[in-house]
Design a protein around this motif. Structure first.
Motif, PDB file in Angstrom:
ATOM      1  N   ALA A  51       0.879  -1.269  -0.079  1.00 10.61           N
ATOM      2  CA  ALA A  51      -0.129  -0.026  -0.022  1.00 10.61           C
ATOM      3  C   ALA A  51       0.813   1.320   0.055  1.00 10.61           C
ATOM      4  O   ALA A  51       2.072   1.272   0.435  1.00 10.61           O
ATOM      5  CB  ALA A  51      -1.016   0.002   1.299  1.00 10.61           C
ATOM      6  N   SER A  52       0.316   2.371  -0.599  1.00 14.42           N
ATOM      7  CA  SER A  52       1.129   3.498  -0.601  1.00 14.42           C
ATOM      8  C   SER A  52       1.699   3.982   0.859  1.00 14.42           C
ATOM      9  O   SER A  52       1.000   3.915   1.800  1.00 14.42           O
ATOM     10  CB  SER A  52       0.026   4.949  -0.895  1.00 14.42           C
ATOM     11  N   GLY A  53       3.048   4.297   0.865  1.00 13.94           N
ATOM     12  CA  GLY A  53       3.549   4.543   1.916  1.00 13.94           C
ATOM     13  C   GLY A  53       4.101   3.363   2.878  1.00 13.94           C
ATOM     14  O   GLY A  53       5.053   3.565   3.744  1.00 13.94           O
ATOM     15  N   GLN A  54       3.721   2.211   2.508  1.00 13.08           N
ATOM     16  CA  GLN A  54       4.397   1.110   3.232  1.00 13.08           C
ATOM     17  C   GLN A  54       5.535   0.410   2.516  1.00 13.08           C
ATOM     18  O   GLN A  54       5.588   0.361   1.288  1.00 13.08           O
ATOM     19  CB  GLN A  54       3.313  -0.126   3.331  1.00 13.08           C
ATOM     20  N   LEU A  74      10.795  -5.614  -7.105  1.00 15.77           N
ATOM     21  CA  LEU A  74      10.842  -4.536  -6.706  1.00 15.77           C
ATOM     22  C   LEU A  74      10.832  -4.337  -5.133  1.00 15.77           C
ATOM     23  O   LEU A  74       9.918  -4.988  -4.781  1.00 15.77           O
ATOM     24  CB  LEU A  74      10.356  -3.269  -7.450  1.00 15.77           C
ATOM     25  N   THR A  75      11.557  -3.645  -4.553  1.00 16.48           N
ATOM     26  CA  THR A  75      11.399  -3.384  -2.946  1.00 16.48           C
ATOM     27  C   THR A  75      10.905  -1.733  -3.101  1.00 16.48           C
ATOM     28  O   THR A  75      11.721  -1.156  -3.446  1.00 16.48           O
ATOM     29  CB  THR A  75      12.593  -3.674  -1.999  1.00 16.48           C
ATOM     30  N   VAL A  76       9.533  -1.573  -2.529  1.00 14.87           N
ATOM     31  CA  VAL A  76       9.183  -0.060  -2.458  1.00 14.87           C
ATOM     32  C   VAL A  76       9.139   0.183  -0.888  1.00 14.87           C
ATOM     33  O   VAL A  76       8.459  -0.645  -0.072  1.00 14.87           O
ATOM     34  CB  VAL A  76       7.951   0.051  -3.189  1.00 14.87           C
ATOM     35  N   SER A  77       9.473   1.404  -0.548  1.00 15.62           N
ATOM     36  CA  SER A  77       9.377   2.241   0.643  1.00 15.62           C
ATOM     37  C   SER A  77       8.991   3.712   0.541  1.00 15.62           C
ATOM     38  O   SER A  77       9.673   4.285  -0.033  1.00 15.62           O
ATOM     39  CB  SER A  77      10.753   1.821   1.650  1.00 15.62           C
TER      40      SER A  77
END
Length: 245
Positions: A51-54, A74-77
């Motif tokens: 989720a956005s921001g997580q 991908l890793t997203v933060s």
């Protein structure tokens, strides 16, 4: 972890870009092999879009090439791509050398551009094209995750446990959770060496499966790999503590 409205707007904007067309090269040599040059954690399938921001990981679709499939994770933060890796790529005698050349460059390009509008690597046109297709599918999943409408608690996220030292080397576990359920467990560090390699190959996959099945650190040690098992369970518990599980 909640992102600000500005972060949400930013990630939607950066994900709106589609990959630049990559003309097929008739003279292109066989593309890269497995992403051995990248981190190759031992584990199962990846989770859904964060989720956005997580913080979380998302894996793109497998893009087929004449030499095999390419798949990007991908890793997203906080709406930013913090890591890109090829978890699948063509294999072969000549492809292995090309992977070591092409995949790291493509990974770095993603971090620099934060989108799929990256240049192909000369001599690895097919793999570059497959990489960008899988990358775009991963970005599309992240974009959907940033649209709201679903509970953040139900979204997948990754947590990495503490590094636990053993007489034969460090053990560190990373888990992917959907809500409070472990959907994936992997050892991002494990003992290495002439005798340790064999024990790690035997023990870690079993421990990964046990962690997913149990949903906790209450798992049995693997016979013949007591030190690795103990370190694994300690790091796993550390990850669970961070996740609030």
């Amino acid at each position: 972890m909640l992102a600000t409205a500005a972060t949400v707007s930013g990630v939607v904007l950066l994900l709106s870009l589609k990959p630049a067309s990559d003309p097929a090269s008739a003279s292109a040599a066989a593309p890269p092999a497995s992403a051995a040059a990248q981190e190759s954690p031992q584990g199962g399938s990846g989770g859904g879009a964060p989720a956005s921001g997580q913080a979380g990981t998302v894996t793109g679709d497998a893009a087929q090439t004449p030499y095999g499939a390419v798949r990007v994770r991908l890793t997203v933060s906080g709406g930013k791509i913090t890591k890109a890796e090829a978890v699948e790529a063509p294999k072969g005698p000549t492809s292995d050398e090309k992977t070591a050349l092409a995949v790291p460059r493509l990974n770095q390009a993603v971090l620099a551009t934060q989108n799929a509008d990256i240049d192909s690597v000369s001599g690895a046109t097919y793999t570059s094209t497959g990489y960008k297709k899988s990358l775009q599918s991963a970005l599309d999943q992240v974009k959907k995750g940033s649209g709201g409408g679903s509970s953040g608690a139900a979204q997948a996220r990754t947590v990495t446990g503490s590094t636990e030292q053993t007489p034969y080397g460090a053990v560190q576990v990373r888990i992917t959770l959907s809500g409070k359920k472990i959907t994936k467990a992997e050892a991002v560090q494990a003992p290495k060496g002439p005798t340790s390699d064999e024990k790690t190959a035997l023990a870690v996959p079993r421990l990964n499966r046990a962690a997913v099945a149990a949903g906790s650190a209450e798992i049995d040690s693997v016979s013949g790999a007591t030190y690795t098992s103990t370190g694994y369970k300690k790091s796993l518990q550390s990850a669970l503590d961070q996740a609030g599980g």
